[in-house]
Design a protein around this motif. Sequence first.
Motif, PDB file in Angstrom:
ATOM      1  N   VAL A  74       9.057  24.407  32.741  1.00 42.73           N
ATOM      2  CA  VAL A  74      10.481  24.367  31.827  1.00 42.73           C
ATOM      3  C   VAL A  74      10.042  25.483  30.771  1.00 42.73           C
ATOM      4  O   VAL A  74      10.928  26.198  30.596  1.00 42.73           O
ATOM      5  CB  VAL A  74      10.551  23.124  31.275  1.00 42.73           C
ATOM      6  CG1 VAL A  74      12.118  23.131  30.307  1.00 42.73           C
ATOM      7  CG2 VAL A  74      10.879  22.051  32.399  1.00 42.73           C
ATOM      8  N   THR A  75       9.007  25.578  29.948  1.00 46.73           N
ATOM      9  CA  THR A  75       8.969  26.530  28.845  1.00 46.73           C
ATOM     10  C   THR A  75       8.510  27.758  29.147  1.00 46.73           C
ATOM     11  O   THR A  75       8.551  28.808  28.553  1.00 46.73           O
ATOM     12  CB  THR A  75       7.887  25.701  27.990  1.00 46.73           C
ATOM     13  OG1 THR A  75       6.782  25.565  28.293  1.00 46.73           O
ATOM     14  CG2 THR A  75       8.468  24.644  27.551  1.00 46.73           C
ATOM     15  N   GLY A  76       7.776  27.766  30.409  1.00 48.77           N
ATOM     16  CA  GLY A  76       7.138  29.199  30.884  1.00 48.77           C
ATOM     17  C   GLY A  76       6.014  29.321  29.870  1.00 48.77           C
ATOM     18  O   GLY A  76       5.548  30.700  30.041  1.00 48.77           O
ATOM     19  N   VAL A  77       5.328  28.408  29.144  1.00 47.32           N
ATOM     20  CA  VAL A  77       4.210  28.617  28.476  1.00 47.32           C
ATOM     21  C   VAL A  77       2.963  27.836  29.088  1.00 47.32           C
ATOM     22  O   VAL A  77       3.204  26.665  29.525  1.00 47.32           O
ATOM     23  CB  VAL A  77       4.312  28.005  26.923  1.00 47.32           C
ATOM     24  CG1 VAL A  77       3.002  28.276  26.245  1.00 47.32           C
ATOM     25  CG2 VAL A  77       5.616  28.989  26.423  1.00 47.32           C
ATOM     26  N   PRO A  78       1.768  28.424  29.244  1.00 48.02           N
ATOM     27  CA  PRO A  78       0.555  27.812  29.742  1.00 48.02           C
ATOM     28  C   PRO A  78       0.440  26.275  28.894  1.00 48.02           C
ATOM     29  O   PRO A  78       0.536  26.279  27.781  1.00 48.02           O
ATOM     30  CB  PRO A  78      -0.548  28.542  29.680  1.00 48.02           C
ATOM     31  CG  PRO A  78       0.128  30.041  29.672  1.00 48.02           C
ATOM     32  CD  PRO A  78       1.453  29.727  28.886  1.00 48.02           C
ATOM     33  N   GLN A  79      -0.139  25.224  29.827  1.00 44.68           N
ATOM     34  CA  GLN A  79      -0.309  24.001  29.211  1.00 44.68           C
ATOM     35  C   GLN A  79      -1.657  23.585  29.582  1.00 44.68           C
ATOM     36  O   GLN A  79      -1.987  24.035  30.506  1.00 44.68           O
ATOM     37  CB  GLN A  79       0.825  23.006  29.453  1.00 44.68           C
ATOM     38  CG  GLN A  79       2.340  23.309  29.318  1.00 44.68           C
ATOM     39  CD  GLN A  79       2.679  23.417  27.788  1.00 44.68           C
ATOM     40  OE1 GLN A  79       1.972  22.389  27.178  1.00 44.68           O
ATOM     41  NE2 GLN A  79       3.261  24.310  27.404  1.00 44.68           N
TER      42      GLN A  79
END
Length: 618
Positions: free
Chosen positions: A226-231
């Motif tokens: 959803v955010t396009g940021v690595p988790q």
Amino acid sequence: MEQLEQKLIMKLKSHFLDIMDIENGLLHFDEILKSMLHLIKDLTGATDATFFSVNEWNKQLLMEASTIIDKKPSVIPPSLSDLNCQRTVIRQVLPGFEEYNLILLFKMNQGCVALKGDNQTFSQFSDEILEKISGECARFLHTARYFVKTILEERRYKQLYRVTEKFHSSMNMDDVLGEIINTLQEVYPTFTYYLLLSHDNNKLEDLPIKDLEYDSENIAAMQAYVTGVPQFEDSLQEKRSVLYAPLKGKQGVYGVLQVIAPNTIVFPTNEVEFITLLANTAGTALENAQLYQQSKRLIKDLQLINETSHRLNSNLRLTETMAFITEQIIQSFNAEEVGFILFSKDYKELKVLQGSTGFFQHIDAIPYIEFIKGKVEVDEEALFIGDFNLEDESKPAYYKSIMAVPMTQSGVLKGIALVMHHSPYHFSFETFKLLQSLVHHSTLAVTNSILREELEKMVVTDHLTKLYSRSYLDDKIHQSMNEDHEGTFMMIDIDNFKLINDTFGHQVGDDVIIQVANLINANIRGSDIGARWGGEELAIYLPGVSLTAGLVIAERLVKRVSESTEPQVTISCGVSHWNRGRHDSYPTLFKRADKALYIAKQSGKNKVIVQEHEDRSK
């Protein structure tokens, strides 16, 4: 004075060159426009200079830039279009421009600059110098637009080149994903990898692919998507750390790369950047593959529209036109039924065009047509239905997938194009958009075909009776005598027609002729030719019809005219016949019928006479 004006123009051009100085990096059109306005303001001594661009759609003037910071944007209704287009300098106050004292119109319909200031200041400038300033500004603005557009396109092509080079000119999504997994396995053989994709990719059996599930067990994966940021997801109990790197392209996220690092509670920081880069590469590959497939589909769609437009512009007959479009839609959209329905001017009558599939000629099509017609009449918009149900719930709809596109010409609703399939959700939205484009391009050709055939019919049709003209009848008889084995010709004259005119007037006389013409059309086949010979004389030719059958038709017509006309009239009829077994010609065929008609008129009227001597009285 002329030297001062030339000096002023040279100064203006010099400042324009400064504005377009590439080394200063002033490549944004908004900044260029503002710089130009400040230059005009300083040059003319105005207190404010505002640029209004022209909205090509509704011709409104939109405030695009001003020398006053944070000036509230405004929209001015069309007002400049009423002025003489040759004028570029307007000193009078116009509606919507009350706060301005001077307006400079730009050529090429680019808009205008409205100046605010002291009239005395502006009066020192002649209209001639202001026109030159306006012309130079218009040329500069046009050049600036082109220059900025060129720079942006250059950057865009460089980006496209870098992407193409990065993927080695490959647009195969499977190969790129497989190469990424292989690369990770080679670099980090102890790690475990999964591709969590948002689309169905079960065909990639050799790759570790999982569906991206929307549930509580995949919170980190969903956040990355959803955010396009690595988790990250660390587990002390299992002694492992998981990286969820989004497969991100320029337009969206297409899945998540799951990398499991064993025997560690924190994912190695120095590896995150490399894996993230690979994930971005995968995302770009997925995006490019989709764009490539879309482009191929668009090219195919454009080829379909181009081929259809080319064929439709080749002067096909209406039936051929509709049959061709129907075949194109069936093949391209995998449709089962295709229908083209025209509306009358009051929308009360419907006509299914020849060339539509057979279903639309059947009574079962009426509920579908009436439902779609009602919707299109109200909204005048295309319909895209995936699971259609009839209003009558007792009769379930067989055809579930329906696409309906209005056929409009010059803003007038002419009819609808219906495309159907029995399976629910059979058509894609891309197919629906293509159908809209195809119908839009086809409507003009269909309308032209209808008008052309109507015009052709008018040329060979008598305007009063709507029967064919004598010249058309002559041509068809000559053609029939060359192609058929026999034919029957009859000449008809309305008895005592002068008495009708003298008693009731010429308007009633015309109405009598129309009544007889209508009875002729009602008693002959579509392949037969009814024509107006001249005045109250009419004629009928029956190609391929024997003399016996022709006499039956003639006698029936004489009886119907006597029974059905108001005021009552009778007709006399002379009949002749030809066949392949004897030498004959059109002049002799006509002479025999004409002589037979003369005998019928002289021997009592209201009868049929065949050839020269045979008498068939009522």
